[in-house]
Design an enzyme around this catalytic site. Structure first.
Site, mmCIF file in Angstrom:
data_model
loop_
_atom_site.group_PDB
_atom_site.id
_atom_site.type_symbol
_atom_site.label_atom_id
_atom_site.label_comp_id
_atom_site.label_asym_id
_atom_site.label_seq_id
_atom_site.Cartn_x
_atom_site.Cartn_y
_atom_site.Cartn_z
ATOM 1 C CG ASP A 411 -43.651 0.217 -12.639
ATOM 2 O OD1 ASP A 411 -44.602 1.016 -12.532
ATOM 3 O OD2 ASP A 411 -42.666 0.230 -11.882
ATOM 4 C CD GLU A 414 -47.728 5.508 -15.051
ATOM 5 O OE1 GLU A 414 -48.108 4.667 -14.219
ATOM 6 O OE2 GLU A 414 -46.558 5.565 -15.477
ATOM 7 C CG ASP A 485 -43.858 4.517 -7.381
ATOM 8 O OD1 ASP A 485 -44.046 3.288 -7.369
ATOM 9 O OD2 ASP A 485 -43.171 5.084 -8.252
#
Length: 779
Positions: A411, A414, A485
């Site tokens: 997670d 990015e 999300d």
């Protein structure tokens, strides 16, 4: 930029093109795949989407391709058996099929815009309105003519509808926790590939440039679409096919398919941010078994760690971590743990100390380790563009493997950061060549997944389960993904169908959404409708946010619990079908969840079907995605379709009305289908599956079924069984073994036909069942 075309030279599968200003080339990959390349930087850069093995396989294949080159007055003509490529001055490229029908051509005029300057636009911005300025020209810019009725699919997990025509998107991996709406230009994944369909013509374009790029699919003008970037090289692949599936197969040939996953990963997963103690996890596991709800996996979010330090666990919340995992494994639960890339900057913390000693962290332009802020506090970031760092990062997973963890959830990759995005000039190794953040940003999560996958394959020996939020083209080689999300709102459930379908058309076969929604508060009705969609998503995980309403299947009322149980059990019955689809994907690149247009492209009604989808070629699902809706129109394409719940048969090519009370998700089975089912189980591996159930739907067809141990890579050495089931018009069901390499095959088959059933012992290479002779009592 390029000037006049002065000459050319053929070197194996490359045609070098000498223009006044630059040397470019067309590379013939195969008869239907070409590469258009111009170096705008000093070197031909590393491709993250395409492996060297894939490139070599294409190079070997292209040696068999006959290429003819003709110099004509209008330019250079390059012919393969399938394509006719015309190259003109200024590196304008027009592509035709072998019937000289135009497929794709460069636009010759200047760009224009529908956006005109308006007085007082600053006032709108002061009130908080987002004013998007006109997209300017790009250093790299490819403008293609709109020929007429183009529709566009793919581009990863972008928001909005299935058809991307009329929208503009950015490729820049972005952590956005706000509710996602149609106007979002970027999300967590950057997959610069799309498929174009125009009448009966199909082609795909893969812009292999990891820098921030823009894709305008006709928003600026109805006359053209374009893609462009400010850095990197002009480097894109054109793929032509007779069908959309042909185009996708070519793309998957370049970027790779998802390896066959472990069987348990296709079961139901339960997660929350966070289950904070061993006791809470035990209670969750106990509730699943007590409520008779199948479940294979529980995910642990960041609070299982010691102060959110990666490769640790909390001594307060999980003092018995290894014992906990062993106990849960015995009860049929796998544990997946989250890992973020940010390493807490703290002397004495072994991961930080090791990384510092080995020089594993990215640096600012002064050569100092760059810091930002995420969950642990001040962190440094591993440089996954360095093979040495990927190896070090992977080695650390041995700690989790020894604890008994079954998979990793990557997670915040990015990479996300709380104190502003990483600056453009942050320095990365890029395998010793050197690069800055602008080039590595979109592949950071991809490289993290690669490091994780390769380590688990090396140390665990089973098929790795890696789930990632951030992706680039080719990430499917290493990881499954979810859409990030989302929120517990109906708009996000509505978006799930086109979003997952477009991810499938972008190469990501193993994908899902957070069932029930991550942020905001779920309602009983929303969870019921979402689990009905999630049941058919390749990744089936319920996940919710800290501070939001709990949404485990039993969190609401008895009706919600019963509906969750019904559809989770349905998923487990269909596990052999899903497993077959992943076997199929590894070989031909087709996704598991498919838009109707992939299966029925000649039917215009499917081109923008946003609220229905196919699971493989045999199951059509029409979920309810609107609050309070208890009836919906269902479109059935041409053919005969049988209602899964009632057995009612319908002639396709039309819309039908279907009552859809809360407990019903409309689904239809194509005539002639032989649908494999498992008997009822609480989790995969609960018992040896020695009997396969075959649900037979009247018609004519055939079905290939695959079986192996569901765990390791021995299937690649031939340790598997494959069966062929044929259904003829005279209602004869023929069963054949076409490959037998796995010793623990089925001993019996249970044939279900029109409410009757018959058990047969399968001991021959060929066996025929006369369906009309099945005379058991109605079930």
């Amino acid at each position: 930029m390029f000037g006049k075309l002065l000459g050319y030279q053929k070197l194996e599968n490359r045609i070098l093109l000498q223009f006044e200003e630059k040397v470019c080339y067309i590379e013939i990959m195969e008869e239907t795949v070409i590469r258009i390349f111009a170096s705008l930087e000093e070197k031909e850069q590393i491709s993250y989407g395409i492996t060297e093995l894939s490139r070599q396989q294409y190079c070997n294949a292209c040696q068999q391709v006959s290429v003819q080159i003709e110099q004509r007055e209008q330019g250079l003509v390059i012919k393969t058996g399938k394509l006719w490529v015309e190259v003109n001055d200024d590196f304008k490229v027009d592509i035709y099929n072998n019937q000289h029908e135009i497929l794709c051509r460069d636009y010759r005029m200047e760009r224009e815009s529908f956006m005109q300057p308006e007085a007082g636009w600053q006032q709108a911005a002061q009130e908080g309105h987002t004013i998007q300025e006109k997209t300017g020209k790009h250093k790299i810019q490819v403008i293609k003519t709109m020929e007429g009725e183009e529709v566009f699919y793919g581009l990863g997990d972008k928001t909005g509808f299935l058809n991307k025509r009329g929208y503009e998107y950015e490729m820049w991996n972005s952590d956005i926790p706000d509710p996602h709406v149609d106007s979002f230009r970027a999300l967590y994944k950057s997959i610069p590939f799309f498929i174009t369909m125009r009448n009966s013509h199909f082609y795909g374009i893969f812009f292999d440039n990891p820098h921030k790029s823009v894709f305008d699919m006709g928003k600026e003008s109805e006359k053209y679409y374009f893609f462009g970037a400010e850095q990197g090289n002009l480097d894109y692949y054109f793929m032509y096919g007779n069908t959309m599936a042909d185009v996708l197969k070519s793309y998957m040939g370049l970027t790779g398919t998802h390896p066959l996953p472990q069987l348990w990963t296709l079961g139901y997963h339960q997660s929350r941010w966070s289950y904070e103690t061993s006791q809470e996890v035990r209670e969750i596991a106990k509730s699943f078994r007590e409520n008779d709800i199948p479940c294979d996996c529980i995910h642990l979010d960041i609070d299982y760690m010691d102060g959110c330090r990666v490769f640790t666990y909390s001594p307060e919340g999980f003092p018995d971590m290894k014992e906990l995992i062993q106990q849960l494994n015995q009860e049929g639960f796998q544990i997946v743990t989250i890992i973020d890339p940010g390493v807490k900057l703290e002397e004495g913390y072994p991961i930080y100390d090791q990384g510092l000693e080995l020089d594993c962290f990215v640096k600012d332009k002064e050569g100092t380790n760059y810091t930002n802020w995420v969950w642990p506090g001040t962190v440094v970031y591993p440089d996954f563009s360095d093979e040495k760092v990927r190896s070090w990062w992977g080695e650390n997973h041995r700690y989790l493997i020894e604890l008994g963890v079954s998979g990793i959830w990557n997670d915040m990759n990015e990479p996300a950061s709380f104190h502003g995005e990483l600056p453009d000039d942050i320095q990365f190794s890029e395998e010793g060549q050197g690069a800055d953040h602008r080039r590595i940003h979109n592949v950071y999560g991809h490289l993290m997944s690669q490091a994780t996958y390769e380590a688990w394959k090396k140390y665990k020996k089973t098929r790795p389960f890696v789930i990632t939020r951030a992706c680039y083209a080719g990430t499917q080689r290493y990881a499954t993904a979810w859409t990030g999300d989302n929120h517990s709102i109906w708009a996000h459930l509505q978006m799930a169908v086109p979003q997952l379908c477009n991810l499938g058309l972008s190469g990501m076969a193993f994908v899902g959404t957070d069932v029930g929604g991550f942020g905001s508060d779920c309602t009983p009705e929303l969870l019921c409708r979402w689990v009905q969609t999630g049941c058919f998503s390749p990744l089936f995980r319920n996940h919710s946010c800290k501070g939001s309403r709990r949404q485990e299947p039993w969190a609401f009322n008895q009706e919600t619990l019963d509906i969750n149980r019904k559809y989770i059990k349905l998923r487990y019955r269909l596990l052999p079908y899903f497993y077959d689809l992943f076997w199929e994907h590894e070989r031909n690149g087709l996704p598991v969840i498919r838009p109707l247009v992939l299966e029925f492209p000649e039917d215009r009604n499917t081109w923008e079907m946003n609220d229905q989808f196919m699971v493989g070629s045999h199951i059509l699902v029409a979920p309810v995605v609107n609050q309070g809706q208890r009836m919906r129109l269902v479109y059935l394409p041409e053919g005969i379709w049988e209602d899964y719940w009632t057995g009612e048969r319908h002639v396709g090519g039309t819309y039908i009305k279907r009552e859809a009370p809360l407990e019903v998700c409309p689904m239809y089975i194509k005539a002639g289908t032989i649908l494999p089912n498992y008997p009822e189980i609480a989790y995969t591996g609960e018992k040896k599956i020695k009997q396969l159930i075959l649900e037979v739907y009247e018609g004519e067809g055939e079905y290939y079924h695959y079986q192996d141990n569901g765990k390791d890579f021995s299937y690649q050495e031939g340790v598997y069984n494959q069966y062929l089931f044929r259904l003829s018009e005279n209602r004869k069901l023929q069963l054949d073994i076409i490959h037998q390499g796995y010793e623990e095959g089925y001993t019996t088959f249970l044939i279900r036909w029109k409410g009757r059933e018959k058990q047969i012992c399968f001991v021959q290479d060929t066996q025929i069942v006369l369906l009309d002779e099945i005379e058991s009592e109605v079930l």
